[in-house]
Design a protein around this motif. Sequence first.
Motif, PDB file in Angstrom:
ATOM      1  N   ALA A   1     -37.958  -7.159 -36.861  1.00 46.40           N
ATOM      2  CA  ALA A   1     -37.007  -8.557 -37.063  1.00 46.40           C
ATOM      3  C   ALA A   1     -35.568  -7.743 -37.004  1.00 46.40           C
ATOM      4  CB  ALA A   1     -37.232  -8.840 -38.402  1.00 46.40           C
ATOM      5  N   ARG A   2     -34.767  -8.747 -36.582  1.00 50.13           N
ATOM      6  CA  ARG A   2     -33.328  -8.613 -36.830  1.00 50.13           C
ATOM      7  C   ARG A   2     -32.743  -9.207 -37.863  1.00 50.13           C
ATOM      8  NH1 ARG A   2     -32.183  -6.706 -31.558  1.00 50.13           N
ATOM      9  NH2 ARG A   2     -33.470  -7.346 -30.015  1.00 50.13           N
ATOM     10  N   CYS A   3     -31.857  -8.533 -38.538  1.00 48.45           N
ATOM     11  CA  CYS A   3     -31.603  -9.060 -39.856  1.00 48.45           C
ATOM     12  C   CYS A   3     -29.815  -8.947 -40.048  1.00 48.45           C
ATOM     13  CB  CYS A   3     -32.045  -8.135 -41.163  1.00 48.45           C
ATOM     14  SG  CYS A   3     -31.506  -8.678 -42.868  1.00 48.45           S
ATOM     15  N   GLN A   4     -29.261  -9.952 -40.548  1.00 50.19           N
ATOM     16  CA  GLN A   4     -27.921 -10.032 -40.431  1.00 50.19           C
ATOM     17  C   GLN A   4     -27.619 -10.849 -41.948  1.00 50.19           C
ATOM     18  OE1 GLN A   4     -25.675  -8.810 -38.593  1.00 50.19           O
ATOM     19  NE2 GLN A   4     -24.012  -8.982 -40.034  1.00 50.19           N
TER      20      GLN A   4
ATOM     21  N   THR B   1     -27.520 -13.165 -35.796  1.00 48.01           N
ATOM     22  CA  THR B   1     -28.462 -12.363 -36.237  1.00 48.01           C
ATOM     23  C   THR B   1     -29.495 -11.814 -34.726  1.00 48.01           C
ATOM     24  OG1 THR B   1     -29.141 -14.024 -38.289  1.00 48.01           O
ATOM     25  CG2 THR B   1     -31.057 -12.799 -37.280  1.00 48.01           C
ATOM     26  N   ARG B   2     -29.305 -12.689 -33.986  1.00 48.61           N
ATOM     27  CA  ARG B   2     -30.123 -12.274 -32.768  1.00 48.61           C
ATOM     28  C   ARG B   2     -29.262 -11.284 -32.058  1.00 48.61           C
ATOM     29  NH1 ARG B   2     -30.691 -18.433 -30.645  1.00 48.61           N
ATOM     30  NH2 ARG B   2     -32.707 -19.171 -31.682  1.00 48.61           N
ATOM     31  N   THR B   3     -28.057 -10.901 -32.367  1.00 52.65           N
ATOM     32  CA  THR B   3     -27.415  -9.792 -31.874  1.00 52.65           C
ATOM     33  C   THR B   3     -27.543  -8.401 -32.729  1.00 52.65           C
ATOM     34  OG1 THR B   3     -25.175 -10.479 -32.574  1.00 52.65           O
ATOM     35  CG2 THR B   3     -25.776 -11.170 -30.332  1.00 52.65           C
ATOM     36  N   ALA B   4     -28.127  -8.653 -33.876  1.00 55.09           N
ATOM     37  CA  ALA B   4     -28.033  -7.532 -34.988  1.00 55.09           C
ATOM     38  C   ALA B   4     -29.308  -6.640 -34.387  1.00 55.09           C
ATOM     39  CB  ALA B   4     -28.429  -7.975 -36.310  1.00 55.09           C
ATOM     40  N   PRO B   5     -29.272  -5.470 -34.904  1.00 50.92           N
ATOM     41  CA  PRO B   5     -30.179  -4.289 -34.172  1.00 50.92           C
ATOM     42  C   PRO B   5     -31.300  -4.614 -34.818  1.00 50.92           C
ATOM     43  CG  PRO B   5     -28.682  -3.475 -35.950  1.00 50.92           C
ATOM     44  CD  PRO B   5     -28.178  -4.712 -35.793  1.00 50.92           C
ATOM     45  N   ALA B   6     -32.641  -4.357 -34.079  1.00 50.58           N
ATOM     46  CA  ALA B   6     -33.823  -4.719 -34.517  1.00 50.58           C
ATOM     47  C   ALA B   6     -34.457  -3.518 -35.603  1.00 50.58           C
ATOM     48  CB  ALA B   6     -34.928  -4.721 -33.544  1.00 50.58           C
TER      49      ALA B   6
ATOM     50  N   GLU C   1     -41.292   0.045 -28.417  1.00 46.72           N
ATOM     51  CA  GLU C   1     -41.108  -0.838 -27.578  1.00 46.72           C
ATOM     52  C   GLU C   1     -40.363  -2.052 -27.631  1.00 46.72           C
ATOM     53  OE1 GLU C   1     -43.862  -4.764 -25.852  1.00 46.72           O
ATOM     54  OE2 GLU C   1     -45.097  -2.822 -26.650  1.00 46.72           O
ATOM     55  N   HIS C   2     -39.803  -2.218 -28.916  1.00 42.26           N
ATOM     56  CA  HIS C   2     -39.014  -3.186 -29.325  1.00 42.26           C
ATOM     57  C   HIS C   2     -37.571  -2.423 -29.692  1.00 42.26           C
ATOM     58  CE1 HIS C   2     -42.234  -5.874 -29.762  1.00 42.26           C
ATOM     59  NE2 HIS C   2     -41.456  -7.021 -29.362  1.00 42.26           N
ATOM     60  N   GLN C   3     -37.573  -1.242 -29.468  1.00 41.63           N
ATOM     61  CA  GLN C   3     -36.018  -0.631 -29.477  1.00 41.63           C
ATOM     62  C   GLN C   3     -35.524  -0.600 -30.953  1.00 41.63           C
ATOM     63  OE1 GLN C   3     -33.913  -2.174 -26.347  1.00 41.63           O
ATOM     64  NE2 GLN C   3     -34.706  -0.370 -24.739  1.00 41.63           N
ATOM     65  N   VAL C   4     -36.554  -0.611 -31.769  1.00 43.53           N
ATOM     66  CA  VAL C   4     -35.888  -0.638 -33.167  1.00 43.53           C
ATOM     67  C   VAL C   4     -34.855   0.417 -33.566  1.00 43.53           C
ATOM     68  CG1 VAL C   4     -37.989  -1.801 -33.892  1.00 43.53           C
ATOM     69  CG2 VAL C   4     -37.706   0.561 -34.228  1.00 43.53           C
ATOM     70  N   GLU C   5     -33.969   0.217 -34.359  1.00 47.86           N
ATOM     71  CA  GLU C   5     -32.840   1.341 -34.830  1.00 47.86           C
ATOM     72  C   GLU C   5     -33.598   2.009 -35.832  1.00 47.86           C
ATOM     73  OE1 GLU C   5     -29.062   0.452 -37.418  1.00 47.86           O
ATOM     74  OE2 GLU C   5     -28.671   0.429 -35.420  1.00 47.86           O
ATOM     75  N   SER C   6     -34.520   1.731 -36.747  1.00 49.12           N
ATOM     76  CA  SER C   6     -35.128   2.210 -37.743  1.00 49.12           C
ATOM     77  C   SER C   6     -36.519   1.674 -38.361  1.00 49.12           C
ATOM     78  CB  SER C   6     -34.114   2.598 -39.297  1.00 49.12           C
ATOM     79  OG  SER C   6     -33.472   1.199 -39.332  1.00 49.12           O
TER      80      SER C   6
END
Length: 486
Positions: free
Chosen positions: A25-28, A4-9, A75-80
Amino acid sequence: MQETRTAPARAAIDIGSNTLQLLIARCQGDSLDILVDEEEMVRLGKDVNAHGEISPQKREEVIDILQRYKALAVEHQVESIFVVATEATRKARNSQQFLNAIERAVGVKTQVIGGEVEAMLTFYGASYEYYRQQGAPDPLVVMDLGGGSTELINAQRGKVKWLTSVPVGSGWLHDRYMPSDPPTEDERDLAQVFLKAYMDGTRLKSRPEALIITGGSAKALLKMARAALELGDEVQRLSFMDVVRCDGLLSSLTAGEVARRYGIDEKRAAVLPAGATIIQAVMTRLQLCEVRISTHGIREGVLLAYARHGDDWLATLESHGESAGSKKSTSTGAEMVTETFAETGRRLLSEGARKMGEWRAEVLKNEDVEAVHKMRVASRRLRAVLDAYEDICEPKAFKKVYSWTRELADMLGQARDTDVMIQNLQQREEEAEAEEKEGLNWFIARLRVYRDEHQLALARYLKKLDEQKLLRLIDACLPKEGKRHG
């Protein structure tokens, strides 16, 4: 958890009737690693309830908050970024203009979701941690207490079996029935009458194994209960008596006092009495002694839905919601209401009209001032029942009955207010000095003249009232083959 911690934000924003909320959040799979959780009280629903549309001031306030939320997402570099809007935006006449303004100013597209999708997202978000517990009770009901609507979802073994969305939320109930700070006893009584009428006609399964409630008012009530009742910060459950005790405090404290004592946003504190009233009504309807409060809801549901279904998440949920929603009128277990929503409405309206009519003769006699009060309360209760069933009433008949009931309640209210003024002045006159007595007696005499004149007008109105015609008109509000309601 490492995956989860390595999943995209990703970011999810909920434009609700009371609040704007951001979750990053990061979601896996079924796990979330929450990075940012923010909330702003805006009360879009207040504008919509009062005027039918979102004001330019509220629109600009929303845009300012969304721009800040977008900056946090960058700022948190979210993917979407996913943005959803619920009941207030669904109802607003200028909904499309509102959405277009957001897209131009913020550069994000907002999805206006229906009540059934809102329910599905709430279920995903509120239950994902629950089902990871060993021996979690089943079946489960999840309730999303929003500002403009309330969603109820019945699930078994993690699958939604039944859901409904009703256009009654904490902000709506506050604006319509409980606007005083704190709400008066009369306001609370009418709100309870309305909710009981609504719940009596709603086909809900009794006594689920567990009820999880989410939404801003539920979270605020838990925060208040922890502090006021010294429950401890780890507590996630409230008993029925916990809710009643908090409601008792809310009936005597202003929103400002609640905010100062318990660290709750004052705007949220203003609608909290309405939220507590709804929670009590649902617990009573489902015969529950305890509820669980979840801090998760729609935003978590959006990210979990995307993780499960990818880019087709919304279409998939719409399909699932329609399937579950189609079961709203079917039996979901024991102890179901035997009447349809329309049948319950016809019964309650007829009973309300008859109870109001029982005081007619006493009001005409004009011997007991309490008769006016009793008839006024009955007329206002009838209006509350009309409010509960407006959506399925025949419009022309409903308009006539509602207009007549409001007119009578206003006339009775003028009489009652004058009676109360006279009683208060008489009490004051008994303790007044001689000089003040003369002025008070003059004022009391003038009020009695006005009250006698108003009694003549009220008597003429009541004598012209054809009770049988009124009952026929009420029957016409809800035709015999009225549609069912979830």
